[in-house]
Design a protein around this motif. Structure first.
Motif, PDB file in Angstrom:
ATOM      1  N   ASP A 158       0.820  -1.206   0.000  1.00 34.30           N
ATOM      2  CA  ASP A 158       0.000   0.000   0.000  1.00 34.30           C
ATOM      3  C   ASP A 158       0.857   1.261   0.000  1.00 34.30           C
ATOM      4  N   THR A 159       2.027   1.180   0.616  1.00 31.19           N
ATOM      5  CA  THR A 159       2.926   2.329   0.720  1.00 31.19           C
ATOM      6  C   THR A 159       4.357   1.878   0.521  1.00 31.19           C
ATOM      7  N   ILE A 160       5.119   2.675  -0.236  1.00 29.87           N
ATOM      8  CA  ILE A 160       6.556   2.430  -0.325  1.00 29.87           C
ATOM      9  C   ILE A 160       7.284   3.604   0.328  1.00 29.87           C
ATOM     10  N   LEU A 161       8.379   3.264   0.995  1.00 31.50           N
ATOM     11  CA  LEU A 161       9.185   4.246   1.722  1.00 31.50           C
ATOM     12  C   LEU A 161      10.564   4.276   1.081  1.00 31.50           C
ATOM     13  N   ILE A 162      10.905   5.406   0.470  1.00 27.76           N
ATOM     14  CA  ILE A 162      12.124   5.521  -0.325  1.00 27.76           C
ATOM     15  C   ILE A 162      13.168   6.327   0.442  1.00 27.76           C
TER      16      ILE A 162
END
Length: 258
Positions: free
Chosen positions: A122-126
């Motif tokens: 649902d969410t990617i953290l870069i």
């Protein structure tokens, strides 16, 4: 209270078979794996501290040391990904997603293969997590979590790092405790991905932060040795010698990269 699982799947795909050398049989591979130099992935201890500060009930599972229990229901499940473990991470993501968990992914593989990773979460953290992970948790709590968070390299981010939750480590995991005092490197070697991850910036925690972390580790039972996970312990001479002074006040045997 919202619950969160911070997890690092085993390497080498859905079966979790970490093969050191394909010319060796499975029994010999397993024997060497048990004798090798193993350490819990340090980022999950840092993110655990941030999640606790934000009011979440925190669990961790580095699968090299403990199983990932898919029977438990978590509000959020976060995966640290590197290329050798990402297929297994995707497999777990499907399971937890079916149970109703919100799935977030970060780490080196997600940072460089974000279009692939976004299909499984649902969410990617870069990038580094000190700022964006806290922002993500706050947004999730208010029902406004975004699909992507990107942290630009910042020399200030380590000043915002809380003390990792070393106390979450079990007895076996405390044989070698990971501790990070700085990020970045003064070199730009062609074979290394440090600059592509952290930029051309060396930054360190201040001495009070480091001293506090050493005090917390010293207060734990069953502590073995320290592994300083800095990219290059010799990048900054002043930081290195100050670090030696602090370590000299303790009795730990320690290891580092240079």
């Amino acid at each position: 209270m919202k619950s969160i699982l911070l997890t690092v799947p085993k390497m080498n795909g859905p079966n979790g078979d970490f093969i050191l050398n394909t010319h060796w049989d499975r029994e010999f591979n397993n024997l060497l794996q048990q004798k090798s130099w193993n350490v819990v992935t340090p980022s999950i201890l840092l993110l655990a501290a941030i999640a606790q500060e934000e009011g979440y009930e925190v669990s961790i599972a580095d699968e090299f040391f403990r199983e990932i229990d898919t029977s438990v229901n978590y509000d959020i499940v976060c995966f640290y990904t590197v290329t050798p473990n990402v297929k297994r991470a995707y497999s777990y993501a499907r399971i937890f997603k079916e149970k109703g968990s919100f799935i977030a992914m970060g780490g080196v593989h997600t940072t460089f293969c974000r279009e692939e990773a976004k299909d499984y979460c649902d969410t990617i953290l870069i990038g580094e997590g000190e700022v964006i992970f806290r922002e993500f948790l706050q947004d999730y709590a208010s029902g406004q979590a975004k699909s992507r968070y990107i942290q630009v390299n910042s020399g200030k981010c380590l000043e915002e790092s809380p003390t990792p939750l070393f106390g979450l480590l079990n007895k076996k995991e405390r044989r070698l405790i990971p501790m990070q005092t700085a990020r970045g490197c003064s070199h730009n070697c062609k074979f290394c991905n440090v600059r592509s991850l952290y930029g051309n910036i060396f930054r360190s925690k201040n001495l009070m932060q480091i001293d506090k972390e050493l005090d917390v580790i010293s207060s734990l039972d069953h502590v073995g040795n320290l592994y300083l996970t800095d990219d290059n312990i010799l990048s900054d001479t002043d930081h290195f010698y100050n670090l030696l002074d602090l370590l000299g006040n303790n009795t730990f045997k320690w290891y580092a990269n240079a």
